[in-house]
Design an enzyme around this catalytic site. Structure first.
Site, short mmCIF file in Angstrom:
data_model
loop_
_atom_site.label_atom_id
_atom_site.label_comp_id
_atom_site.label_asym_id
_atom_site.label_seq_id
_atom_site.Cartn_x
_atom_site.Cartn_y
_atom_site.Cartn_z
N LYS B 212 3.34 2.74 11.59
CA LYS B 212 2.63 2.03 10.23
C LYS B 212 1.24 1.30 10.65
CE LYS B 212 3.39 -1.73 6.62
NZ LYS B 212 4.30 -2.74 6.33
N SER B 284 5.13 -2.69 1.74
CA SER B 284 3.79 -2.04 2.08
C SER B 284 4.00 -1.00 3.44
CB SER B 284 2.99 -2.92 2.73
OG SER B 284 3.48 -3.78 3.85
N SER B 308 8.78 -5.11 2.39
CA SER B 308 8.11 -4.21 2.81
C SER B 308 8.71 -3.18 3.67
CB SER B 308 7.02 -4.51 3.54
OG SER B 308 5.99 -5.30 2.93
#
Lengths: 569, 574
Positions: B212, B284, B308
């Site tokens: 990420k 996210s 997330s």
């Protein structure tokens, strides 16, 4: 009573060429003062109100940004109401806790095992005052030599305390029955040859923010003058277990600020016209007046250092997390520390050894080792001196210079240090007032603060009310700046083990309270009119032993700490 | 000021509508920018700056209520406070500096038994038959490891094939921010050299993965999904990346996250759900979930503060682990909310999650929240003896969800688990989470708000970061502290649930999974339970006792041994 609503008023204003902002503000101000009466309900949050809040938060938004905020802010208000629906007694700490550990840095521990103090001769006190001014070591020797029983010592202490208290206003409650019951148990053990340790039979006082069942725990406040908390603070448990005899609850300025409590102002034994300072007011006064050999106080920002200075006694504010705060009133969860007040460094060491250590009931309390070697060679300690002492000028400096000479003569190597002052440490005071306002949230919201003893602008009621305007974001940022302060001090203490400083020099008090560094305060001289002067020895994290050792050396070289207030000699 | 309009006319106007004269005068002065000042009742001096009216206005926003005497008395305090804020704002605070307090998931007064130490034992699988490019993409860590060890493929070949598939498929997914090609190939060659001398670092040797894009890796941008940082290179290597490098995994890409860890919209576009490219992946950890779901990578690292990992993994039909707070060092990871953020692996099976988790969890002195605990996993250990709680929300979903949950429960029962309903503690305000998260994230990005750089954020809508951060400035610190005390109470209550059970099952997109247990720091594994051939997928979350990722993963694995749901491939990427 207005004949127009807001929209009409604004429209009229526009028609007359009035700038919208003027009309809007007139309306808002009128509304805020209730000048429009109940014709118009106080509506959901308005942009004007946000503008007011911005001014107080030090923020500056555009009109468009302000408008966009409104639903969010209304949501916020509902959230605050929901939070208030959860009962939160003072004993419920936030789920975020302070630790003095700096990320990425290694922890240095000392390897001294056990507490060895200077030997004392057993010489029977002659006067009542002689008894009162005896140290823990001296009293212990007398008890073990059979010159006095615990009961006799307890009764003698109670009598002297009650007399002195009429002048000093240092006691909230005397714990006579508890003390005598304990004394009898300890005498029985002594007769059977069982001594619990150096504190066996030694009388002491507990700052009245420490809970003990059976008598009120008042926190110095009329709000709690009769309130009993049926729980024993860990510190009290440990001193009970060590055989010390709790004589009385000692005064504190209400909610741990200053020296004014619901019974009046605690006095300095050196000048009965003056307050003892605080907030460990009664604790310091009792020791200074030769009423108790030691007491437990606390410090968030000066509450050990300040009264010890005013009253001319020694105190130890340990590293954050050294002493369990279970059962102690919380003022500032990330800043409060409990510590002993006594007349000598040796005594401080003995008491500290009994009270420090981890505790399941206080997750911030750590299990770091502590030992005290009264003979540790002075030159194994890297001693720094604060820049004002190097320069030789400044508040509190003059009285300390002879101490430095004396220490040098006795083998200490003193080196100047640069004390970090590039960060705005005093701006971080808001941490205390915010946490205090949260801890006493109900007092403010229920308007109980009107009953508090001190109502001046600097006192808690106003400070708590004002603190409710501190934005959380600023509180977070303050705690990040605090992390930087901690790094700076950690850097400093790589090169020295302790730093000698005047107690209120520069930012020392606030920055070391923020970082959690330990401090030992002790008297160094008496000035005109018997006004005591003190020095503070700040230690590296968990290096209480080294700070105490330096003070112990000074106390071998002088007898300032033995001086007795004329009114109590 | 309008021409011709003077103070007298204004006052007359106000009088005409019933506004008291004093009020009108003050209002004129305010608008005219006059320094109204206020009267300090103690000294009688007039002070500049904050006025009683502003205090009254602010009270409405902050939810407090004072009388005029109180307001006047505090004005000097408020002035001092403004100076303090100004001084604090002058201090350059490096991004990596966390506040000087930490969150500990253990409730006060409780001892939590540490999990058993040991090894991670997963099934040894034969090399898979690779017919298509997709077969390689959907292989598990164990299968790829077998492939590499069989010599049928080198690490370099696997790396190149992975990058090629990533680059081919990403245009419809918007999951990749940066391909870390040079780094990956260099690593691959090193790992092949080691393999050729018989040195295998472990089950992750040569396995490709994505990070990420809030994990710092030098030499490539670490963008945080924001146009503000699209070219910004950070010098340090995130600890999680270090550990995966050391384990031999090959980082091939930085994967998308909704800007500053919110949602799935980043500066390159909106990351898509491989099961429905018209839909966002959720965030996210958008790119991490999408890439694994589309069979582009066997695993990725994501993070969770408030959903997330659980959110996108559920929607994209894959498995994710949100560990206990403090398990995985966050050194080198963007901070969103210091007391809430957790890094966690995303993969297609519980076994793969266990392997990755073992490699990245552990102590790190550079992360003050780091709380080391042992971790062991044994795929073969039966479920009997594990007490599995059933959260009431398992029964409150729609018919599709309940239909998909039933076989899970049946499979777990048949494998020996004890299932029992749990009572979820009386609802604690979820607003505590809201307050804490908003305040901490606003503080973490404070500079952007106070220096007005927030105008450059992608999403300027009411619920997006810029507005949320501005609004967060009006949350009083006292409320933040109180929210953290409510959090203390919540910790105790949830701890009480775990006296009866070892884990509990709950649908992932629920308050218990997303809010309450993120607040308390409990670990959760989310696994797919099925879904339409096109559209958002469904999952179930297994929430574990503190530090019992091992138990949650065992339960997840047990389900995955009994069903093939987790092997489904999105049609567009098969």
């Amino acid at each position: 009573m207005s004949a127009l609503d807001r929209r009409q008023f604004l429209a009229l204003g526009t028609a007359l060429g009035l700038p919208a902002i003027l009309a809007e503000r007139a309306w808002a101000v009128a509304e805020g003062e209730g000048a429009l009466g109940d014709v118009h309900r106080i509506a959901a949050i308005t942009a004007e109100q946000v503008a007011g809040a911005e001014a107080i938060a030090g923020l500056s938004l555009t009109a468009a940004e302000r408008e966009m905020l409104l639903p969010n802010l209304e949501r916020g208000l509902r959230a605050f109401t929901a939070i208030r629906g959860v009962p939160l007694p003072n004993s419920v700490a936030p789920a975020i806790a302070f630790s003095p550990l700096v990320p990425g840095r290694t922890v240095e521990t000392l390897d001294t095992v056990g507490v060895t103090v200077s030997p004392v001769a057993v010489s029977a006190p002659v006067t009542d005052a002689d008894w009162g001014f005896a140290t823990i070591a001296e009293l212990g020797a007398l008890l073990r030599a059979g010159r006095v029983t615990v009961r006799e010592l307890t009764e003698r202490t109670l009598r002297r305390l009650e007399v002195a208290d009429t002048k000093l206003l240092m006691v909230t409650h005397v714990l006579r029955e508890r003390a005598l019951a304990q004394a009898d148990v300890l005498d029985a053990e002594a007769r059977a040859g069982r001594w619990r340790g150096p504190l066996h039979g030694i009388p002491w006082g507990a700052k009245d923010l420490l809970s003990v069942p059976g008598a009120p725990t008042t926190w110095g406040s009329p709000l709690y003058a009769d309130r009993v908390i049926e729980e024993t603070a860990t510190v009290v448990e440990r001193l009970d277990a060590a055989g010390a005899v709790l004589i009385a609850k000692m005064t504190l300025g209400e909610f741990a600020m200053g020296d004014v409590w619901y019974g009046g102002m605690t006095r300095s034994p050196w000048n009965l016209e003056r307050g003892s300072s605080g907030s460990s007011a009664g604790s310091a006064a009792a020791v200074a007046a030769g009423v108790l050999p030691f007491a437990i106080g606390s410090e968030t920002l000066g509450s050990i250092v300040s009264p010890c200075t005013r009253c001319g006694v020694s105190g130890l504010r340990p590293t954050s997390g050294r002493v369990s705060r279970h059962g102690a009133m919380a003022l500032s969860w990330t800043m409060d520390k409990l510590g002993p007040i006594a007349r000598t460094a040796d005594d401080l060491a003995v008491v500290f050894a009994a009270i420090h250590g981890n505790d399941l009931r206080d997750p911030t309390a750590q299990a770091m080792p502590f030992g005290f070697d009264h003979d540790r060679p002075l030159d194994t300690i890297r001693v720094g001196i604060h820049p004002t002492l190097v320069r030789g000028e400044g508040n509190g400096v003059a009285a300390i210079l002879p101490v430095l000479e004396s220490l040098r003569a006795r083998g200490a190597e003193l080196r100047p240090v640069e004390w970090p002052d590039d960060l705005p440490a005093s701006s971080l005071n808001l941490i205390i007032s915010v946490e205090g306002a949260a801890a006493f949230d109900a007092v403010t919201r229920e308007n109980l603060d009107d009953q508090m003893v001190q109502q001046t602008p600097g006192a808690w009621p106003n400070a708590f009310r004002a603190a409710r305007f501190v934005p959380a974001v600023e509180y977070l940022q303050a705690n990040r700046v605090r992390a930087l302060v901690m790094e700076r001090l950690d850097d400093l203490f790589r090169d020295v083990d302790v730093v000698i400083t005047p107690p209120f020099a520069g930012n020392v008090l606030i920055s070391t309270n923020l970082s959690g560094h330990p401090a030992v305060v002790c008297p160094v001289a008496f000035g005109e009119n018997d006004v005591p002067a003190t020095m503070t020895v700040i230690g590296g994290l968990w290096k209480e032993e080294l700070a105490l050792r330096v003070v112990a050396e000074w106390q071998r070289a002088s007898d300032v700490h033995l001086r007795r207030p004329p009114a109590f000699s | 000021m309008a021409a011709g309009l003077d103070r007298r006319t204004f006052l007359g106007l106000c009088a005409g509508v019933g506004i008291p004269l004093a009020t009108a005068e003050r209002s004129w002065a305010l608008a005219a920018g006059e320094n109204l000042g206020s009267v300090n009742r103690i000294s009688g001096e007039t002070l500049a700056g904050i006025t009683r009216e502003q205090v009254a206005a602010a009270e409405k926003v902050l939810g407090v209520s004072y009388d005029n005497a109180d307001r006047d008395q505090m004005l000097p305090h408020l002035e001092e406070a403004l100076k303090a804020y100004a001084e604090l704002r002058e201090v350059p605070i490096p991004e990596s500096v966390a506040p000087a307090f930490r969150f500990d998931p253990v409730p006060v007064g409780e001892t939590v038994v540490p999990p058993p130490a040991g090894f991670v034992q997963v099934r040894e699988l034969p090399p898979p038959s690779i017919v298509s490019d997709a077969d390689l993409g959907f292989a598990s860590i164990a299968e790829l490891g077998a492939l590499l060890r069989s010599g049928r493929m080198t690490v370099r070949q696997l790396t190149e094939a992975t990058i090629a598939r990533l680059e081919r498929c990403d245009p419809s997914l918007y999951a990749v921010v940066t391909v870390t090609r040079e780094r990956a190939l260099q690593q691959a060659d090193q790992l092949d050299a080691e393999a050729s001398t018989g040195e295998w670092r472990g089950p992750l040797h040569g396995i490709p993965w994505g990070a990420k894009d809030l994990l710092a890796v030098p030499g490539y941008p670490t963008t945080w999904g924001s146009p503000l940082y699209r070219n910004r290179v950070l010098p340090e290597t995130a600890r999680a990346v270090e550990l995966l490098d050391a384990a031999g995994a090959v980082l091939v890409a930085k994967l998308s996250l909704g800007e500053l860890a919110y949602g799935d919209l980043w500066y390159g576009g909106r990351t898509r759900n491989p099961w429905n490219p018209a839909q966002g992946a959720m965030g996210s950890s958008a790119g991490s979930a999408a890439a694994v779901s589309a069979g582009l990578l066997p695993f990725a690292m994501g993070s969770e503060t408030l959903g997330s990992i659980l959110g996108p993994c559920t929607r994209c039909g894959i498995s994710g682990l949100r560990p206990t707070y403090g398990r995985i060092s966050r050194f080198g990871a963007m901070s969103l909310a210091w007391t809430l953020d957790k890094l966690g692996p995303i993969a297609r099976t519980a076994e793969d999650l266990a392997v990755v988790f073992a490699a990245v969890q552990g102590e790190d002195a550079r992360d003050p929240s780091s709380h080391p605990m042992p971790f062991a996993f044994d795929h073969a250990r039966p479920l009997s003896g594990i007490r599995i709680g059933l959260h009431p929300d398992l029964a409150t979903g729609d018919a599709d969800e309940r239909r998909l949950i039933a076989p899970v429960l049946a499979a777990l029962r048949s494998q020996g688990a004890e299932l029992q309903p749990i009572e979820w503690p009386e609802r604690i305000p979820a607003v505590a989470m809201d307050i804490i998260m908003r305040v901490e994230s606003a503080a973490a990005f404070e500079e952007l708000t106070t220096r007005d750089r927030d105008d450059e954020f992608l999403d300027q809508s009411v619920d997006a970061r810029p507005n949320v951060f501005r609004a967060a400035h009006f949350i009083p610190a006292v409320q933040y502290v109180q929210a953290n005390r409510v959090r203390t109470v919540t910790k105790h209550r949830v701890h009480g649930v775990f006296q009866q059970v070892d884990v509990f099952l709950v649908p992932p997109m629920t308050e218990a999974a997303l809010v309450t247990t993120n607040l308390t720091g409990h670990p959760a594994v989310t696994i797919p339970i099925g879904g339409p051939q096109e559209g958002p997928q469904r999952g179930i979350a297994i929430v574990g006792a503190l530090w019992r990722e091992d138990l949650a993963l065992r339960v997840a694995h047990a389900w995955q041994m009994a069903s093939q749901v987790h092997r489904r491939r999105p049609p567009a990427f098969s």
